[in-house]
Design a protein around this motif. Structure first.
Motif, PDB file in Angstrom:
ATOM      1  N   LYS A  66      -1.089  -1.471  -8.390  1.00 46.12           N
ATOM      2  CA  LYS A  66      -1.932  -1.974  -7.306  1.00 46.12           C
ATOM      3  C   LYS A  66      -1.377  -1.525  -5.973  1.00 46.12           C
ATOM      4  O   LYS A  66      -0.171  -1.573  -5.755  1.00 46.12           O
ATOM      5  N   LEU A  67      -2.275  -1.071  -5.086  1.00 52.13           N
ATOM      6  CA  LEU A  67      -1.889  -0.715  -3.727  1.00 52.13           C
ATOM      7  C   LEU A  67      -2.384  -1.811  -2.791  1.00 52.13           C
ATOM      8  O   LEU A  67      -3.538  -2.221  -2.881  1.00 52.13           O
ATOM      9  N   ILE A  68      -1.497  -2.318  -1.932  1.00 51.62           N
ATOM     10  CA  ILE A  68      -1.864  -3.316  -0.939  1.00 51.62           C
ATOM     11  C   ILE A  68      -1.391  -2.796   0.422  1.00 51.62           C
ATOM     12  O   ILE A  68      -0.596  -1.856   0.460  1.00 51.62           O
ATOM     13  N   PRO A  69      -1.862  -3.352   1.531  1.00 53.03           N
ATOM     14  CA  PRO A  69      -1.507  -2.795   2.848  1.00 53.03           C
ATOM     15  C   PRO A  69      -0.008  -2.658   3.090  1.00 53.03           C
ATOM     16  O   PRO A  69       0.433  -1.710   3.735  1.00 53.03           O
ATOM     17  N   PHE A  70       0.807  -3.581   2.557  1.00 57.34           N
ATOM     18  CA  PHE A  70       2.245  -3.539   2.863  1.00 57.34           C
ATOM     19  C   PHE A  70       3.109  -3.025   1.708  1.00 57.34           C
ATOM     20  O   PHE A  70       4.317  -3.164   1.733  1.00 57.34           O
ATOM     21  N   THR A  77      10.988   8.573   4.900  1.00 55.74           N
ATOM     22  CA  THR A  77      10.341   8.708   6.207  1.00 55.74           C
ATOM     23  C   THR A  77       9.275   7.620   6.343  1.00 55.74           C
ATOM     24  O   THR A  77       8.744   7.162   5.333  1.00 55.74           O
ATOM     25  N   PRO A  78       8.941   7.200   7.569  1.00 57.11           N
ATOM     26  CA  PRO A  78       7.945   6.140   7.743  1.00 57.11           C
ATOM     27  C   PRO A  78       6.599   6.496   7.108  1.00 57.11           C
ATOM     28  O   PRO A  78       6.150   7.644   7.179  1.00 57.11           O
ATOM     29  N   VAL A  79       5.979   5.493   6.492  1.00 55.77           N
ATOM     30  CA  VAL A  79       4.699   5.673   5.807  1.00 55.77           C
ATOM     31  C   VAL A  79       3.700   4.705   6.420  1.00 55.77           C
ATOM     32  O   VAL A  79       4.011   3.533   6.622  1.00 55.77           O
ATOM     33  N   ASP A  80       2.474   5.193   6.720  1.00 52.53           N
ATOM     34  CA  ASP A  80       1.445   4.322   7.314  1.00 52.53           C
ATOM     35  C   ASP A  80       0.742   3.484   6.258  1.00 52.53           C
ATOM     36  O   ASP A  80       0.447   2.318   6.469  1.00 52.53           O
ATOM     37  N   THR A  81       0.467   4.083   5.128  1.00 50.71           N
ATOM     38  CA  THR A  81      -0.262   3.411   4.062  1.00 50.71           C
ATOM     39  C   THR A  81       0.273   3.882   2.713  1.00 50.71           C
ATOM     40  O   THR A  81       0.674   5.047   2.588  1.00 50.71           O
ATOM     41  N   PRO A  82       0.311   3.026   1.710  1.00 56.88           N
ATOM     42  CA  PRO A  82       0.844   3.432   0.403  1.00 56.88           C
ATOM     43  C   PRO A  82       0.152   4.672  -0.174  1.00 56.88           C
ATOM     44  O   PRO A  82       0.782   5.488  -0.833  1.00 56.88           O
ATOM     45  N   ALA A  83      -1.136   4.809   0.130  1.00 54.85           N
ATOM     46  CA  ALA A  83      -1.902   5.938  -0.414  1.00 54.85           C
ATOM     47  C   ALA A  83      -1.391   7.288   0.091  1.00 54.85           C
ATOM     48  O   ALA A  83      -1.710   8.332  -0.484  1.00 54.85           O
ATOM     49  N   ASP A  84      -0.566   7.273   1.149  1.00 55.53           N
ATOM     50  CA  ASP A  84       0.016   8.528   1.661  1.00 55.53           C
ATOM     51  C   ASP A  84       1.034   9.105   0.673  1.00 55.53           C
ATOM     52  O   ASP A  84       1.297  10.309   0.692  1.00 55.53           O
ATOM     53  N   VAL A  85       1.637   8.242  -0.153  1.00 62.26           N
ATOM     54  CA  VAL A  85       2.708   8.730  -1.038  1.00 62.26           C
ATOM     55  C   VAL A  85       2.483   8.497  -2.528  1.00 62.26           C
ATOM     56  O   VAL A  85       3.044   9.214  -3.342  1.00 62.26           O
ATOM     57  N   VAL A  86       1.688   7.488  -2.880  1.00 62.10           N
ATOM     58  CA  VAL A  86       1.438   7.238  -4.311  1.00 62.10           C
ATOM     59  C   VAL A  86      -0.031   6.934  -4.564  1.00 62.10           C
ATOM     60  O   VAL A  86      -0.767   6.554  -3.660  1.00 62.10           O
ATOM     61  N   ARG A  87      -0.417   7.101  -5.833  1.00 64.43           N
ATOM     62  CA  ARG A  87      -1.771   6.759  -6.254  1.00 64.43           C
ATOM     63  C   ARG A  87      -1.692   5.761  -7.405  1.00 64.43           C
ATOM     64  O   ARG A  87      -0.677   5.698  -8.110  1.00 64.43           O
ATOM     65  N   LEU A  88      -2.756   5.017  -7.598  1.00 62.59           N
ATOM     66  CA  LEU A  88      -2.853   4.089  -8.711  1.00 62.59           C
ATOM     67  C   LEU A  88      -2.619   4.835 -10.019  1.00 62.59           C
ATOM     68  O   LEU A  88      -3.183   5.920 -10.220  1.00 62.59           O
ATOM     69  N   GLY A  89      -1.761   4.314 -10.874  1.00 61.72           N
ATOM     70  CA  GLY A  89      -1.504   4.955 -12.163  1.00 61.72           C
ATOM     71  C   GLY A  89      -0.332   5.920 -12.150  1.00 61.72           C
ATOM     72  O   GLY A  89       0.104   6.382 -13.205  1.00 61.72           O
ATOM     73  N   ASP A  90       0.191   6.229 -10.958  1.00 55.78           N
ATOM     74  CA  ASP A  90       1.350   7.136 -10.876  1.00 55.78           C
ATOM     75  C   ASP A  90       2.552   6.561 -11.621  1.00 55.78           C
ATOM     76  O   ASP A  90       2.812   5.353 -11.551  1.00 55.78           O
ATOM     77  N   GLU A  91       3.267   7.432 -12.319  1.00 51.11           N
ATOM     78  CA  GLU A  91       4.537   7.051 -12.950  1.00 51.11           C
ATOM     79  C   GLU A  91       5.639   7.380 -11.953  1.00 51.11           C
ATOM     80  O   GLU A  91       5.754   8.535 -11.520  1.00 51.11           O
ATOM     81  N   ILE A  92       6.402   6.365 -11.553  1.00 48.89           N
ATOM     82  CA  ILE A  92       7.467   6.601 -10.580  1.00 48.89           C
ATOM     83  C   ILE A  92       8.762   5.933 -11.054  1.00 48.89           C
ATOM     84  O   ILE A  92       8.732   5.068 -11.935  1.00 48.89           O
ATOM     85  N   THR A  93       9.876   6.377 -10.482  1.00 45.16           N
ATOM     86  CA  THR A  93      11.160   5.733 -10.765  1.00 45.16           C
ATOM     87  C   THR A  93      11.501   4.848  -9.581  1.00 45.16           C
ATOM     88  O   THR A  93      11.355   5.261  -8.430  1.00 45.16           O
ATOM     89  N   VAL A  94      11.923   3.622  -9.871  1.00 44.56           N
ATOM     90  CA  VAL A  94      12.254   2.677  -8.811  1.00 44.56           C
ATOM     91  C   VAL A  94      13.656   2.128  -9.068  1.00 44.56           C
ATOM     92  O   VAL A  94      14.194   2.241 -10.169  1.00 44.56           O
ATOM     93  N   VAL A  95      14.230   1.526  -8.034  1.00 36.64           N
ATOM     94  CA  VAL A  95      15.531   0.883  -8.179  1.00 36.64           C
ATOM     95  C   VAL A  95      15.359  -0.597  -7.812  1.00 36.64           C
ATOM     96  O   VAL A  95      14.613  -0.934  -6.894  1.00 36.64           O
ATOM     97  N   VAL A  96      15.999  -1.470  -8.567  1.00 38.79           N
ATOM     98  CA  VAL A  96      15.909  -2.918  -8.336  1.00 38.79           C
ATOM     99  C   VAL A  96      16.739  -3.279  -7.108  1.00 38.79           C
ATOM    100  O   VAL A  96      17.934  -2.978  -7.052  1.00 38.79           O
TER     101      VAL A  96
END
Length: 190
Positions: free
Chosen positions: A123-127, A149-168
């Motif tokens: 899910k993409l939300i404004p923040f 780098t600063p991002v204005d909206t999540p859609a600038d860097v990811v899309r719904l369904g993208d597989e990404i690696t995250v850190v807790v």
């Protein structure tokens, strides 16, 4: 109000005899947009509702769901934990999820802050974005944690369904919240 002790003495006495944490069995009789009615195996019937037992939507499941029918069906037999006597509606407030282990607590037992996890953007939300890191377990990647780098909206860097690696970055057991970051190291880039 339904009428108090004098109009429904048998039902009132039954509900007053119940204790928090007690298990009650019954059958789902009606599914409404605000919750689920359960006709209890024991005790009297209800003068107005299709069941003395009532499960609010928040007490149905630990997992996120679209509709109550994703969790229960009319005619289904359930065992629920008694939460409280609702004296206004003369009903037993019940919890179905209390009878099951919380998958969030079980999952966070297996991870630590700083650990990398594979996930899928749900899910993409404004923040920020929600990322599913295990079955039924989602964490939030805040907008500022999506890239170096600063991002204005999540859609600038990811899309719904993208597989990404995250850190807790944080585990909040009390609120059942998992904070995540996509800023893994300087080579991860955007």
């Amino acid at each position: 109000m339904m009428g108090g002790r004098s109009e429904n003495p048998e039902l009132w006495a039954f509900l007053e005899s119940l204790h928090r944490g007690e298990f009650l069995s019954g059958t789902v009789t009606a599914i409404e947009r605000f919750g689920v009615f359960v006709a209890l195996n024991d005790g009297p019937g209800h003068p107005v509702f299709p069941g003395v037992g009532f499960i609010s939507l928040t007490e149905l499941s630990w997992r996120r769901f679209e509709a109550a029918t994703d969790v229960v069906q009319v005619g289904q037999h359930l065992s629920c934990e008694f939460l409280q006597f609702d004296t206004w509606n003369l009903e037993a407030r019940l919890s179905l999820k209390a009878t099951q282990p919380d998958p969030f607590q079980a999952f966070v037992d297996t991870i630590a802050v700083g650990q990398r996890l594979p996930g899928q953007v749900t899910k993409l939300i404004p923040f920020g974005v929600f990322v599913q890191v295990a079955d039924g377990i989602e964490g939030l990647v805040h907008l500022r944690e999506l890239a170096w780098t600063p991002v204005d909206t999540p859609a600038d860097v990811v899309r719904l369904g993208d597989e990404i690696t995250v850190v807790v970055t944080e585990i909040d057991r009390a609120r059942r919240r998992l904070s995540l970051s996509r800023r893994l190291d300087s080579s991860a880039g955007v």
